[in-house]
Design an enzyme around this catalytic site. Structure first.
Site, PDB file in Angstrom:
ATOM      1  N   SER A  93      13.311  -4.559  -1.206  1.00 49.81           N
ATOM      2  CA  SER A  93      12.023  -4.188  -0.643  1.00 49.81           C
ATOM      3  C   SER A  93      11.702  -5.091   0.549  1.00 49.81           C
ATOM      4  O   SER A  93      12.470  -5.155   1.504  1.00 49.81           O
ATOM      5  CB  SER A  93      10.964  -4.247  -1.755  1.00 49.81           C
ATOM      6  OG  SER A  93       9.746  -3.704  -1.333  1.00 49.81           O
ATOM      7  N   HIS A 138      13.317   0.568   0.278  1.00 45.03           N
ATOM      8  CA  HIS A 138      12.561   1.741  -0.163  1.00 45.03           C
ATOM      9  C   HIS A 138      11.256   1.805   0.620  1.00 45.03           C
ATOM     10  O   HIS A 138      10.973   0.943   1.449  1.00 45.03           O
ATOM     11  CB  HIS A 138      12.323   1.742  -1.675  1.00 45.03           C
ATOM     12  CG  HIS A 138      11.487   0.601  -2.180  1.00 45.03           C
ATOM     13  ND1 HIS A 138      11.239   0.402  -3.513  1.00 45.03           N
ATOM     14  CD2 HIS A 138      10.824  -0.404  -1.549  1.00 45.03           C
ATOM     15  CE1 HIS A 138      10.481  -0.665  -3.677  1.00 45.03           C
ATOM     16  NE2 HIS A 138      10.214  -1.171  -2.495  1.00 45.03           N
TER      17      HIS A 138
END
EC number: 3.4.21.92
Length: 195
Positions: free
Chosen positions: A99, A124
């Protein structure tokens, strides 16, 4: 419960000097980003980067990352500081950069972004949760979509991937090995030993 921080003893011409391990590493221009990226962690990382720039603006800084990600705004504070300061920041993934951790891994100076061979990298889209009146939920949804576009644009710039590829791959959790992250452009080299 706070983690135990090792103390190292160093011999100097004035005798022995004790440092916590992070302060000792900072002397060698090594900054450790470990765990969730929060506002408090971002403040510590930003302060260390600014301190090291003031110490020597022409010497590289080494940012070791082992993080599952965290706050987008805290991550942007670190990202912007990396871009703002004069020294090159070399990023090294040890363990996981997921992330916002992966975003910061890609933020390092081109040619100086590394991962150890068993590292895992994951990108993501940003995650948000909001409650409240319908109008407020709509405002937050529009804002998170803008953040998503900004993250995707920066990832495309940092990796060399077309924006369409980044948009597709960040739609869900997209895991990579160190070798796959190299091919993707998040890092520049997989390293097993110091040169």
């Amino acid at each position: 419960m706070s983690a135990l921080v090792p103390i190292v003893i160093e011999q100097t011409n004035r005798g022995e000097r004790a440092y916590d391990i992070y302060s000792r590493l900072l002397k060698d221009r090594i900054v450790i980003l470990s765990g969730e990226i929060t506002d408090d962690i971002a403040s510590l990382i930003v302060a260390q980067l600014l301190f090291l720039e003031a110490e020597d603006p022409d010497k590289d800084i080494y940012l070791y990352i082992n993080s599952p990600g965290g706050s987008v705004t805290a991550g942007f504070a670190i990202y912007d500081t990396i871009q703002y300061i004069k020294p090159d920041v070399s990023t090294i993934c040890v363990g996981m950069a997921a992330s916002m951790g992966a975003f910061l891994l890609a933020a390092g100076a081109k040619g100086k972004r590394f991962a150890l061979p068993n590292s895992e990298i994951m990108i993501h889209q940003p995650i948000g949760g909001v409650r409240g009146q319908a109008t407020d939920i709509k405002i937050h949804a529009e804002w998170i979509l803008k953040i998503k576009q900004r993250i995707n644009r920066i990832l495309a710039e940092r990796t060399g991937q077309p924006i369409e590829v980044i948009e597709r791959d960040t739609e869900r959790d997209f895991f990579m090995t160190a070798e796959e992250a190299l091919k993707y452009g998040i890092i520049d080299k997989v390293i097993e030993r110091r040169p």
